[in-house]
Design an enzyme around this catalytic site. Structure first.
Site, PDB file in Angstrom:
ATOM      1  N   ASP A  42       0.747  -1.235  -0.062  1.00  0.00           N
ATOM      2  CA  ASP A  42      -0.272  -0.024  -0.169  1.00  0.00           C
ATOM      3  C   ASP A  42       1.138   1.043  -0.175  1.00  0.00           C
ATOM      4  O   ASP A  42       0.153   2.232   0.372  1.00  0.00           O
ATOM      5  CB  ASP A  42      -1.052   0.103   1.065  1.00  0.00           C
ATOM      6  CG  ASP A  42      -0.584   0.501   2.312  1.00  0.00           C
ATOM      7  OD1 ASP A  42       0.956   0.666   2.764  1.00  0.00           O
ATOM      8  OD2 ASP A  42      -1.292   1.198   3.227  1.00  0.00           O
ATOM      9  N   GLU A  43       1.777   1.332  -0.166  1.00  0.00           N
ATOM     10  CA  GLU A  43       2.913   2.914  -0.471  1.00  0.00           C
ATOM     11  C   GLU A  43       3.555   2.029  -1.513  1.00  0.00           C
ATOM     12  O   GLU A  43       4.252   1.459  -2.014  1.00  0.00           O
ATOM     13  CB  GLU A  43       3.630   2.888   0.959  1.00  0.00           C
ATOM     14  CG  GLU A  43       4.531   1.253   1.185  1.00  0.00           C
ATOM     15  CD  GLU A  43       5.291   1.805   2.510  1.00  0.00           C
ATOM     16  OE1 GLU A  43       5.982   3.400   2.926  1.00  0.00           O
ATOM     17  OE2 GLU A  43       5.058   1.048   3.566  1.00  0.00           O
TER      18      GLU A  43
HETATM   19  P1  TTP Z   1       1.045   0.339   6.891  1.00  0.00           P
HETATM   20  O1  TTP Z   1       1.041   0.864   5.724  1.00  0.00           O
HETATM   21  O2  TTP Z   1       2.194  -0.078   7.946  1.00  0.00           O
HETATM   22  O3  TTP Z   1      -0.745   0.237   7.362  1.00  0.00           O
HETATM   23  P2  TTP Z   1      -1.596   0.692   7.430  1.00  0.00           P
HETATM   24  O4  TTP Z   1      -1.959   0.912   5.881  1.00  0.00           O
HETATM   25  O5  TTP Z   1      -3.197  -0.254   8.018  1.00  0.00           O
HETATM   26  O6  TTP Z   1      -2.160   1.922   8.539  1.00  0.00           O
HETATM   27  P3  TTP Z   1      -1.315   3.315   7.980  1.00  0.00           P
HETATM   28  O7  TTP Z   1      -2.492   4.270   7.659  1.00  0.00           O
HETATM   29  O8  TTP Z   1      -1.301   3.733   9.051  1.00  0.00           O
HETATM   30  O9  TTP Z   1      -0.315   3.230   6.826  1.00  0.00           O
HETATM   31  O10 TTP Z   1       0.690  -1.242   6.720  1.00  0.00           O
HETATM   32  C1  TTP Z   1       0.011  -1.595   5.380  1.00  0.00           C
HETATM   33  C2  TTP Z   1      -0.808  -2.604   5.907  1.00  0.00           C
HETATM   34  O11 TTP Z   1      -0.310  -4.495   5.547  1.00  0.00           O
HETATM   35  C3  TTP Z   1      -1.725  -2.925   6.628  1.00  0.00           C
HETATM   36  O12 TTP Z   1      -2.966  -2.794   6.195  1.00  0.00           O
HETATM   37  C4  TTP Z   1      -1.281  -3.711   7.297  1.00  0.00           C
HETATM   38  C5  TTP Z   1      -0.407  -4.584   6.733  1.00  0.00           C
HETATM   39  N1  TTP Z   1       0.631  -4.927   8.245  1.00  0.00           N
HETATM   40  C6  TTP Z   1       0.729  -5.890   8.583  1.00  0.00           C
HETATM   41  O13 TTP Z   1      -0.101  -7.288   7.910  1.00  0.00           O
HETATM   42  N2  TTP Z   1       1.010  -6.297   9.562  1.00  0.00           N
HETATM   43  C7  TTP Z   1       2.142  -4.763  10.068  1.00  0.00           C
HETATM   44  O14 TTP Z   1       2.684  -5.325  11.344  1.00  0.00           O
HETATM   45  C8  TTP Z   1       1.870  -3.709   9.676  1.00  0.00           C
HETATM   46  C9  TTP Z   1       2.697  -2.676  10.255  1.00  0.00           C
HETATM   47  C10 TTP Z   1       0.619  -3.487   7.932  1.00  0.00           C
HETATM   48 MG    MG Z   2      -0.912   2.969   5.084  1.00  0.00          MG
END
Ligand code: TTP
Ligand code: MG
Length: 393
Positions: free
Chosen positions: A104-105
């Site tokens: 997602d990034e």
């Molecule tokens: P992130 O972008 O770190 O988290 P997020 O999108 O849920 O929240 P944010 O708004 O802070 O960006 O991670 C992206 C996805 O990766 C997250 O939705 C689920 C997965 N993930 C895991 O499975 N385990 C983890 O420990 C993390 C950090 C993320």
């Molecule tokens: Mg995210």
């Protein structure tokens, strides 16, 4: 000329994807990760759930204690993968210089591509709007002259944020921030820096290069640059993976060999599917076993010939498993598999006889069905009873 780098990250990605399917979840404390009675961890928490102190990586049981009314959902990877593919495709329409990270990034080098929009901020808004329109998910964007600052800016702007650090403002932006926000500063480094009386980036940036290198080696040199807002890393497609791994924590510790084998078979299927997608074969195969007392062992073999055939990989790991279970008769908590020494497949090898090809054809057919209908759509005999929380080796 200063570069214009975006870091774009979807907000609460797994939760947001679930909310699109079930809009009733919106505005509620939602946690994706699984059943809180099981032993998994929080993968993603909605921003409402975060107000209760819930964070990714926290045990689900603890999350339930903090917020008993939270809604817990199991992960649905095909759904996230589909959204992720669409997300990356949208970004590619704005600049070809894209570096996806995880699902997602991504970094996007938009140097020169912002001109038709009038400013980097307007381009970022256009990207956010397009993502929101097509995926119904909000994204946060950090804009800066280098990757490290763009990443910190997007993190700080969340959720649904947009933060631009204009050229020349890097140091004043970084100065008051806590050191833990810098990529590369984990718990240990943070503690070591705290022990040196350093808590902010301003203080870190005052340390001479020799001191920081003496303390942290090569990482220290990187931190020295980051603390000054210096980061020359290009935005580029990441290198191909050097290994593939999968692991599974059982709901209950178990001594049941057949049960462990069935789960091992499922893991083998998953890594072999990944291998096929990458058009590769693996030479090195390893298993990991974690026992109830958390003692962890790994066992590894190198195949005579690289393979991407589930049956071959499974038989190999099965032998490793039996050996390990015979040596240590303790209940098993987690099983994992890692395949490495990956080689490109190239054209079909002419040496195969038809008997060897059969499992390969079977794997391919299974892979096709699963990528179309999801991984539970078809199972072979061994892999019918997976129970646990899956993750990486
Ligand atoms: P992130 O972008 O770190 O988290 P997020 O999108 O849920 O929240 P944010 O708004 O802070 O960006 O991670 C992206 C996805 O990766 C997250 O939705 C689920 C997965 N993930 C895991 O499975 N385990 C983890 O420990 C993390 C950090 C993320
Ligand atoms: Mg995210």
């Amino acid at each position: 000329m200063a570069r214009c780098i975006f870091h774009i990250d979807l907000d609460a990605f797994f939760v947001s994807a679930e909310e699109v399917l079930n809009p009733e979840l919106k505005g509620k404390p939602v946690i994706v990760g699984g059943d809180p009675k099981c032993r998994g961890v929080v993968a993603s928490a909605s921003y409402e759930a975060r107000t209760y102190g819930i964070r990714a990586g926290m045990p689900l049981a603890k999350a339930r204690c903090l917020c008993p009314q939270a809604i817990f959902i199991r992960s649905h990877f095909p759904l996230y993968k589909d959204n992720s593919d669409k997300f990356i495709k949208i970004l590619g329409a704005f600049s070809p210089h894209i570096e996806p990270l995880g699902l997602d990034e991504a970094y996007l080098d938009v140097t020169g591509y912002e001109e038709p929009y009038g400013s980097p901020e307007k381009l970022a808004l256009a990207i956010k709007q397009r993502i929101n329109k097509e995926l119904n998910i909000t994204a946060s964007v950090g804009i800066a002259t280098c990757k490290v600052i763009a990443k910190i800016a997007s993190d700080l702007s969340k959720p649904d944020g947009l933060l631009e650090i204009v050229p020349g403002e890097e140091q004043s932006f970084l100065n008051p921030l806590p050191i833990a926000i810098l990529p590369g500063v984990g718990k240990k480094t943070e503690q070591a820096l705290n022990d040196m009386g350093i808590t902010t980036i301003r203080e870190l940036a005052r340390l001479p290069l020799d001191t920081i290198k003496g303390q942290f080696g090569a990482t220290g040199a990187v931190l020295y640059s980051y603390a000054r807002g210096i980061d020359d890393r290009k935005v580029e497609m990441p290198g191909e993976s050097k290994s593939i791994s999968q692991e599974l924590t059982f709901v209950r510790d178990t001594l049941d060999r057949k049960f462990i084998e069935a789960n091992l078979h499922s893991l083998c299927q998953e890594v072999c599917q990944d291998l096929c997608r990458q058009n590769k074969r693996a030479k090195c195969i390893a298993i990991k076993l974690r026992y109830a007392d958390f003692k962890t062992v790994t066992r590894q073999v190198t195949l005579k010939e690289a393979s991407d055939v589930t049956r071959v990989v499974f038989t190999t790991t099965q032998q490793l498993l039996i050996k390990a279970l015979t040596q240590q008769k303790k209940p098993v908590r987690l099983i994992g598999i890692r395949i490495s020494s990956l080689v490109c497949k190239g054209k079909q090898l002419p040496m195969f006889d038809s008997g060897t090809k059969k499992p390969e054809h079977l794997d391919k057919a299974i892979d096709k069905i699963r990528s179309k209908y999801g991984s539970s759509a078809i199972q072979t005999g061994n892999g019918s009873s997976s129970k646990g929380n899956q993750g990486k080796f």
